[in-house]
Design a protein around this motif. Structure first.
Motif, PDB file in Angstrom:
ATOM      1  N   SER A 178      11.059  -6.254  11.892  1.00  0.00           N
ATOM      2  CA  SER A 178      10.358  -7.146  11.049  1.00  0.00           C
ATOM      3  C   SER A 178      11.272  -7.509   9.802  1.00  0.00           C
ATOM      4  N   GLY A 179      10.952  -8.526   9.010  1.00  0.00           N
ATOM      5  CA  GLY A 179      11.572  -8.548   7.829  1.00  0.00           C
ATOM      6  C   GLY A 179      11.473  -7.486   6.810  1.00  0.00           C
ATOM      7  N   ASP A 180      10.548  -6.891   6.643  1.00  0.00           N
ATOM      8  CA  ASP A 180      10.402  -5.610   5.924  1.00  0.00           C
ATOM      9  C   ASP A 180      11.318  -4.544   6.197  1.00  0.00           C
ATOM     10  N   GLU A 181      11.279  -4.241   7.534  1.00  0.00           N
ATOM     11  CA  GLU A 181      12.326  -3.107   8.158  1.00  0.00           C
ATOM     12  C   GLU A 181      13.714  -3.734   7.679  1.00  0.00           C
ATOM     13  N   ALA A 182      13.909  -4.841   8.096  1.00  0.00           N
ATOM     14  CA  ALA A 182      15.321  -5.395   8.015  1.00  0.00           C
ATOM     15  C   ALA A 182      16.070  -5.316   6.635  1.00  0.00           C
ATOM     16  N   LEU A 183      14.778  -5.284   5.553  1.00  0.00           N
ATOM     17  CA  LEU A 183      15.538  -5.164   4.177  1.00  0.00           C
ATOM     18  C   LEU A 183      15.537  -3.549   4.019  1.00  0.00           C
ATOM     19  N   ALA A 184      14.843  -2.654   4.586  1.00  0.00           N
ATOM     20  CA  ALA A 184      14.892  -1.343   4.568  1.00  0.00           C
ATOM     21  C   ALA A 184      16.182  -0.818   5.055  1.00  0.00           C
ATOM     22  N   LEU A 185      16.518  -1.498   6.219  1.00  0.00           N
ATOM     23  CA  LEU A 185      17.922  -0.917   6.830  1.00  0.00           C
ATOM     24  C   LEU A 185      19.058  -1.471   6.339  1.00  0.00           C
ATOM     25  N   GLY A 186      18.955  -2.724   5.789  1.00  0.00           N
ATOM     26  CA  GLY A 186      20.363  -3.401   4.951  1.00  0.00           C
ATOM     27  C   GLY A 186      20.356  -4.756   5.869  1.00  0.00           C
ATOM     28  N   LEU A 187      19.720  -4.996   6.740  1.00  0.00           N
ATOM     29  CA  LEU A 187      19.866  -6.317   7.472  1.00  0.00           C
ATOM     30  C   LEU A 187      19.605  -7.501   6.436  1.00  0.00           C
ATOM     31  N   ALA A 188      18.539  -7.375   5.670  1.00  0.00           N
ATOM     32  CA  ALA A 188      18.110  -8.577   4.696  1.00  0.00           C
ATOM     33  C   ALA A 188      18.375  -8.205   3.218  1.00  0.00           C
ATOM     34  N   THR A 189      18.797  -9.274   2.581  1.00  0.00           N
ATOM     35  CA  THR A 189      19.159  -8.984   1.377  1.00  0.00           C
ATOM     36  C   THR A 189      17.775  -8.779   0.249  1.00  0.00           C
ATOM     37  N   ARG A 190      16.842  -9.766   0.733  1.00  0.00           N
ATOM     38  CA  ARG A 190      15.456  -9.639   0.188  1.00  0.00           C
ATOM     39  C   ARG A 190      14.492 -10.320   1.077  1.00  0.00           C
ATOM     40  N   VAL A 191      13.125  -9.927   0.810  1.00  0.00           N
ATOM     41  CA  VAL A 191      12.001 -10.375   1.615  1.00  0.00           C
ATOM     42  C   VAL A 191      11.293 -11.500   0.675  1.00  0.00           C
ATOM     43  N   CYS A 192      10.969 -12.526   1.352  1.00  0.00           N
ATOM     44  CA  CYS A 192      10.389 -13.887   0.427  1.00  0.00           C
ATOM     45  C   CYS A 192       9.401 -14.426   1.362  1.00  0.00           C
ATOM     46  N   ALA A 193       8.392 -14.954   0.407  1.00  0.00           N
ATOM     47  CA  ALA A 193       7.396 -15.644   1.108  1.00  0.00           C
ATOM     48  C   ALA A 193       7.823 -16.773   1.612  1.00  0.00           C
ATOM     49  N   ASP A 194       8.813 -17.607   0.922  1.00  0.00           N
ATOM     50  CA  ASP A 194       9.243 -18.928   1.493  1.00  0.00           C
ATOM     51  C   ASP A 194      10.883 -18.643   1.290  1.00  0.00           C
ATOM     52  N   PRO A 195      11.534 -18.135   2.502  1.00  0.00           N
ATOM     53  CA  PRO A 195      12.841 -17.941   2.370  1.00  0.00           C
ATOM     54  C   PRO A 195      13.716 -19.055   2.106  1.00  0.00           C
ATOM     55  N   ARG A 196      13.654 -19.991   2.620  1.00  0.00           N
ATOM     56  CA  ARG A 196      14.262 -21.424   2.117  1.00  0.00           C
ATOM     57  C   ARG A 196      14.292 -21.855   1.073  1.00  0.00           C
TER      58      ARG A 196
END
Length: 266
Positions: A178-196
């Motif tokens: 998920s986006g949340d796990e991606a953030l924890a792993l380092g795949l994501a920079t931040r989790v956003c309600a509206d990424p764009r």
């Protein structure tokens, strides 16, 4: 490129969107070509100070078009064909350059990820400098499902983001995070309600900074992949020396002292 990728540049921010919505922006040959064409065009545009890369419709990018896998099943595409064609000075073949062109972009690139980023779609997001991801987005190094390995720059880019064992686990399992796990792993920079939306806001903030300093910072971070500490320390000093006293650096100082918005030149 308009039937695969749309590009709009406004106030220094390039809004790049995958627009193959009927296929969840899956990557076919036309998409590969459109991504490279868009990237090369923007690389040459000095007015571009930041880039937002996103997907229209339900997903960022669902990965390779299913037709490519059917061709593989029939034996129509052989491994040797992936080696063919000209390579860039950086070593990329055309499929890899559709990803690496965004890392080569002088301006920072933010990938805004919603829906899914599977396989080649995730590799495309990895080509960006930052990844703003929806909490319910689904990301996967999915190539193992098809008996393959990431070959669009994925391995080269994952090594700078994840622990080695985590990168191997995701590559060998193909599991969806998920986006949340991606953030924890380092795949994501931040989790956003509206990424764009958040990516466009941050891109505008970048565009308001000295483009000389922003571009120098990106060059240094790109070099950090392979440079020795000695070479990187020297590169920092050379970059700073080139910036100090330049028109945009002087304008940054003057605007800060006068408590006004700076007016930078491209």
């Amino acid at each position: 490129m308009n039937d695969r990728v749309s590009v709009e540049v406004k106030e220094g921010v390039a809004d790049v969107r995958l627009v193959r919505t009927d296929k969840m922006n899956a990557i076919d040959e036309a998409m590969f070509s459109a991504l490279i064409a868009a990237g090369e065009r923007l690389k040459a545009d000095r007015s571009v100070r930041a880039v937002v890369l996103s997907g229209d419709g339900r997903a960022f990018c669902a990965g390779l078009d299913m037709g490519r896998f059917r061709d593989m099943e029939r034996g129509a595409e052989r491994g040797g064909e992936r080696l063919g064609g000209e390579r860039t000075p950086g070593g990329a073949n055309p499929s890899q350059q559709a990803v690496m062109v965004w890392r080569e972009m002088p301006a920072p690139v933010i990938a805004a990820v919603h829906g899914v980023a599977f396989g080649g779609g995730l590799q495309l997001a990895l080509g960006a400098d930052l990844r703003f991801v929806a909490a319910d987005a689904r990301l996967s190094v999915l190539e193992i499902k098809w008996g393959l390995v990431p070959d669009m720059g994925g391995i080269a880019l994952l090594r700078g983001l994840l622990r080695d064992d985590v990168a191997r686990e995701l590559t060998w399992s193909g599991r969806i995070v998920s986006g949340d796990e991606a953030l924890a792993l380092g795949l994501a920079t931040r989790v956003c309600a509206d990424p764009r939306a958040e990516a466009l806001v941050f891109a505008a903030e970048i565009a308001a900074r000295s483009p000389d300093a922003i571009r120098a910072g990106k060059r240094l971070f790109n070099a950090a992949f392979d440079a020795s500490q000695h070479d990187l320390l020297l590169a920092e000093s050379l970059a700073q020396t080139a910036l100090i006293g330049g028109p945009n650096q002087v304008e940054a100082v003057t605007a800060a002292l006068e408590n006004r918005a700076p007016r930078f030149a491209d």
